[in-house]
Structures are given as C-alpha cells and as structure tokens.
Design a protein around this motif. Structure first.
Motif, mmCIF file in Angstrom:
data_model
loop_
_atom_site.group_PDB
_atom_site.id
_atom_site.type_symbol
_atom_site.label_atom_id
_atom_site.label_comp_id
_atom_site.label_asym_id
_atom_site.label_seq_id
_atom_site.Cartn_x
_atom_site.Cartn_y
_atom_site.Cartn_z
ATOM 1 N N ASP A 1 0.849 -1.189 0.000
ATOM 2 C CA ASP A 1 0.000 0.000 0.000
ATOM 3 C C ASP A 1 0.887 1.242 0.000
ATOM 4 O OD1 ASP A 1 -2.307 1.528 0.058
ATOM 5 O OD2 ASP A 1 -2.401 1.544 2.241
ATOM 6 N N PRO A 2 1.445 1.593 -1.160
ATOM 7 C CA PRO A 2 2.407 2.706 -1.197
ATOM 8 C C PRO A 2 1.727 4.059 -1.025
ATOM 9 C CG PRO A 2 1.933 1.946 -3.421
ATOM 10 C CD PRO A 2 1.219 1.008 -2.487
ATOM 11 N N HIS A 3 2.462 4.999 -0.447
ATOM 12 C CA HIS A 3 2.009 6.381 -0.300
ATOM 13 C C HIS A 3 3.090 7.290 -0.866
ATOM 14 C CE1 HIS A 3 -1.549 5.846 2.387
ATOM 15 N NE2 HIS A 3 -0.952 4.688 2.589
ATOM 16 N N TYR A 4 2.664 8.323 -1.593
ATOM 17 C CA TYR A 4 3.603 9.270 -2.189
ATOM 18 C C TYR A 4 3.293 10.671 -1.663
ATOM 19 C CZ TYR A 4 4.246 5.301 -5.301
ATOM 20 O OH TYR A 4 4.473 4.044 -5.799
ATOM 21 N N GLU A 5 4.311 11.511 -1.713
ATOM 22 C CA GLU A 5 4.175 12.868 -1.201
ATOM 23 C C GLU A 5 4.047 13.863 -2.353
ATOM 24 O OE1 GLU A 5 3.690 13.413 1.920
ATOM 25 O OE2 GLU A 5 4.026 11.294 2.419
ATOM 26 N N ILE A 6 3.507 15.035 -2.050
ATOM 27 C CA ILE A 6 3.383 16.099 -3.038
ATOM 28 C C ILE A 6 4.772 16.443 -3.593
ATOM 29 C CG2 ILE A 6 2.610 18.462 -3.470
ATOM 30 C CD1 ILE A 6 0.356 16.539 -2.846
ATOM 31 N N ASN A 7 4.848 16.622 -4.915
ATOM 32 C CA ASN A 7 6.070 16.975 -5.646
ATOM 33 C C ASN A 7 7.035 15.806 -5.810
ATOM 34 O OD1 ASN A 7 5.309 19.697 -6.058
ATOM 35 N ND2 ASN A 7 6.092 20.256 -4.025
ATOM 36 N N ASP A 8 6.648 14.610 -5.391
ATOM 37 C CA ASP A 8 7.499 13.442 -5.643
ATOM 38 C C ASP A 8 7.539 13.140 -7.138
ATOM 39 O OD1 ASP A 8 8.158 13.060 -3.046
ATOM 40 O OD2 ASP A 8 6.945 11.244 -2.747
ATOM 41 N N PRO A 9 8.730 12.908 -7.713
ATOM 42 C CA PRO A 9 8.809 12.472 -9.112
ATOM 43 C C PRO A 9 8.502 10.980 -9.204
ATOM 44 C CG PRO A 9 11.012 12.691 -8.193
ATOM 45 C CD PRO A 9 10.060 13.129 -7.114
ATOM 46 N N ILE B 1 8.739 7.029 -19.547
ATOM 47 C CA ILE B 1 10.147 7.432 -19.465
ATOM 48 C C ILE B 1 10.266 8.804 -18.812
ATOM 49 C CG2 ILE B 1 12.214 7.946 -20.814
ATOM 50 C CD1 ILE B 1 11.229 5.968 -22.894
ATOM 51 N N ILE B 2 9.354 9.705 -19.161
ATOM 52 C CA ILE B 2 9.375 11.065 -18.618
ATOM 53 C C ILE B 2 8.700 11.069 -17.245
ATOM 54 C CG2 ILE B 2 8.635 13.443 -18.964
ATOM 55 C CD1 ILE B 2 8.675 12.891 -21.960
ATOM 56 N N PRO B 3 9.391 11.557 -16.226
ATOM 57 C CA PRO B 3 8.799 11.575 -14.875
ATOM 58 C C PRO B 3 7.580 12.484 -14.797
ATOM 59 C CG PRO B 3 11.180 11.924 -14.815
ATOM 60 C CD PRO B 3 10.767 12.055 -16.247
ATOM 61 N N LYS B 4 6.703 12.153 -13.881
ATOM 62 C CA LYS B 4 5.548 12.992 -13.579
ATOM 63 C C LYS B 4 5.626 13.394 -12.111
ATOM 64 C CE LYS B 4 2.785 10.531 -17.036
ATOM 65 N NZ LYS B 4 2.788 11.572 -18.053
ATOM 66 N N ILE B 5 4.958 14.481 -11.771
ATOM 67 C CA ILE B 5 5.032 15.029 -10.427
ATOM 68 C C ILE B 5 3.685 14.858 -9.726
ATOM 69 C CG2 ILE B 5 5.472 17.098 -9.047
ATOM 70 C CD1 ILE B 5 7.906 15.996 -10.474
ATOM 71 N N ILE B 6 3.722 14.421 -8.469
ATOM 72 C CA ILE B 6 2.502 14.293 -7.675
ATOM 73 C C ILE B 6 1.981 15.689 -7.325
ATOM 74 C CG2 ILE B 6 1.481 13.418 -5.543
ATOM 75 C CD1 ILE B 6 2.313 11.181 -7.348
ATOM 76 N N LEU B 7 0.749 15.977 -7.724
ATOM 77 C CA LEU B 7 0.139 17.279 -7.450
ATOM 78 C C LEU B 7 -0.770 17.244 -6.223
ATOM 79 C CD1 LEU B 7 -0.896 18.520 -11.010
ATOM 80 C CD2 LEU B 7 1.084 19.211 -9.669
ATOM 81 N N GLU C 1 5.711 16.677 -16.673
ATOM 82 C CA GLU C 1 6.596 17.842 -16.637
ATOM 83 C C GLU C 1 6.809 18.449 -18.020
ATOM 84 O OE1 GLU C 1 10.043 16.195 -14.471
ATOM 85 O OE2 GLU C 1 9.600 17.729 -12.976
ATOM 86 N N LYS C 2 6.681 17.627 -19.054
ATOM 87 C CA LYS C 2 6.937 18.124 -20.408
ATOM 88 C C LYS C 2 5.706 18.763 -21.021
ATOM 89 C CE LYS C 2 8.793 16.660 -24.886
ATOM 90 N NZ LYS C 2 9.353 15.512 -25.666
ATOM 91 N N THR C 3 4.560 18.088 -20.940
ATOM 92 C CA THR C 3 3.337 18.588 -21.574
ATOM 93 C C THR C 3 2.460 19.379 -20.620
ATOM 94 O OG1 THR C 3 2.104 16.564 -21.042
ATOM 95 C CG2 THR C 3 3.352 16.590 -23.118
ATOM 96 N N ILE D 1 10.767 7.080 -8.139
ATOM 97 C CA ILE D 1 12.059 7.184 -8.804
ATOM 98 C C ILE D 1 13.132 7.324 -7.736
ATOM 99 C CG2 ILE D 1 13.484 8.550 -10.367
ATOM 100 C CD1 ILE D 1 10.955 9.472 -11.741
ATOM 101 N N LEU D 2 14.125 6.477 -7.817
ATOM 102 C CA LEU D 2 15.223 6.534 -6.868
ATOM 103 C C LEU D 2 16.250 7.547 -7.370
ATOM 104 C CD1 LEU D 2 16.612 5.459 -4.338
ATOM 105 C CD2 LEU D 2 17.653 3.675 -5.762
ATOM 106 N N ILE D 3 16.465 8.601 -6.623
ATOM 107 C CA ILE D 3 17.390 9.662 -7.014
ATOM 108 C C ILE D 3 18.669 9.530 -6.182
ATOM 109 C CG2 ILE D 3 17.779 12.154 -7.140
ATOM 110 C CD1 ILE D 3 14.780 12.513 -7.442
ATOM 111 N N LEU D 4 19.789 9.349 -6.888
ATOM 112 C CA LEU D 4 21.078 9.197 -6.214
ATOM 113 C C LEU D 4 21.763 10.563 -6.147
ATOM 114 C CD1 LEU D 4 22.299 5.903 -7.923
ATOM 115 C CD2 LEU D 4 21.178 6.167 -5.705
ATOM 116 N N LYS D 5 22.174 10.956 -4.985
ATOM 117 C CA LYS D 5 22.862 12.222 -4.796
ATOM 118 C C LYS D 5 24.349 11.980 -4.564
ATOM 119 C CE LYS D 5 18.848 14.566 -2.797
ATOM 120 N NZ LYS D 5 18.348 15.330 -1.624
#
Length: 201
Positions: A135-143, A161-167, A179-181, A195-199
């Motif tokens: 039961d996943p949960h995502y936060e606002i602005n998460d890619p 392929i193109i990420p989307k943002i949680i509104l 993000e593109k359209t 999306i796993l973002i490596l810093k």
C-alpha cells in the motif's frame, strides 16, 4: 453532472482508468457474464443478444459465493422454482395478511445472514489482497513513473520514461502532472512507481 449531483444529493465518485477494483461490483458481474455469452454465441459473433435472457436467468438463480444466496432469493424471499423442480408445497394462511408477514420475516432473516456473509467474505478478501499487494504512499512533488497500459510486446517499456510530479493526494488516487506537456491526470497508486534519485557526495 455536478449540478445534477447537487440537485439530487448524490456523491459522484470517479473511478481510475485501468483499475477494475474501482467498480468492483460491476466488474465482478462482467467477469461472470461476458464469458458465458462468449461461449454460447455462434462463430460469426453476431447472435450474442439471443442469449442475454437465459444467461441473466442462470446468474439470478445461482448461489453466489459471497452472499451464499441467489439474487432471486434475496429479492423474493424464496428459492426460485425451475421447470425441473417438483410442484411447490402448499401453505394455508388464516388471514390475507399472513403471507406478507411471513415474507417480511423471511426477507429480514435472509438479509441479516447475507450481511454477515458479505462482511466475513470481504474480510477474507482484504487479508488475502493485503498479503500480495503493498500500500504505497507518495508525497506532493514526488517524481514518479506511470504504468503504460495496452502493451502488446514483452520488451516494450512498462512505465513512462518522462517523470511525472505528484500534485494532489486522495489515497488511493493521486493526481500527477507531466513535466513536459503539463497535462494532469488521475492515477491509482498501484500504477505508480517511485524514482530513486542518487545524490553525489
């Protein structure tokens, strides 16, 4: 539709695309009904309408696993009488209203048993479902990436392929923006992957 909803006083709930659980009752009926029609129609697939009545009759007179009653019995308070059944037993009522009183008692008993059976079966379904589905949960602005439906080839991309943002969030439905359209869409959480973002340090 919003005006009609306010006028009549109902709550219009939107279902998410490619997620049949949103309309579970209708989809469950279709899952039983459509295969039966498909088995009976001819090779040209143009006479399926001739079998609507007998298939609906079979559905309404069969016992459902969830309720342990047939739809016919839930509506009329008695077992359906089929052409192959023995003649029904006769009952003697002293007053004309006795039949109504007895029918009302039968319906109340059946409805109570049905309610108990449904609650018990739903709990079982939920336990089994939760074991196999997170039961996943995502936060606002998460890619996130969104599942692509209608894939025919095994090697095609399963997620965008193109990420989307949680509104916005209304679990289990999330609103995402491309993000593109800049197009916004409503997606069920089961069709979203983070999306796993490596810093770099």
């Amino acid at each position: 539709m919003e005006s009609i909803a306010k006028l009549i006083g109902y709550n219009h709930i939107f279902s998410s695309v490619y997620h049949p659980q949103s309309n579970e009752m209708i989809e469950r009926f279709n899952a039983t009904f459509v295969p039966q029609i498909a088995k009976l129609q001819d090779l040209e697939n143009n006479n399926w309408d001739e079998f609507l009545s007998p298939v609906v009759f079979a559905y309404n007179t069969s016992i459902h696993a969830t309720t342990n009653y047939s739809p016919f019995q839930l509506k009329f308070g008695r077992e359906p009488r089929l052409p192959t059944d023995k003649p029904s037993s006769s009952f003697t009522f002293n007053k004309p209203n006795d039949y109504y009183v007895q029918l009302k008692k039968n319906l109340l008993i059946i409805q109570q048993h049905t309610s108990d059976n449904i609650i018990h079966r739903q709990r079982q379904y939920k336990i089994n479902y939760d074991k196999q589905h997170p039961d996943p949960h995502y936060e606002i602005n998460d890619p996130v990436l969104i599942k692509i439906h209608g894939i025919k080839k095994k090697l095609e991309q399963k997620y965008s392929i193109i990420p989307k943002i949680i509104l916005r969030k209304q679990h289990p439905i999330d609103w995402v923006k491309d993000e593109k359209t800049q197009v916004e869409s409503r997606v069920h959480v089961n069709d979203i992957r983070s999306i796993l973002i490596l810093k770099s340090i």
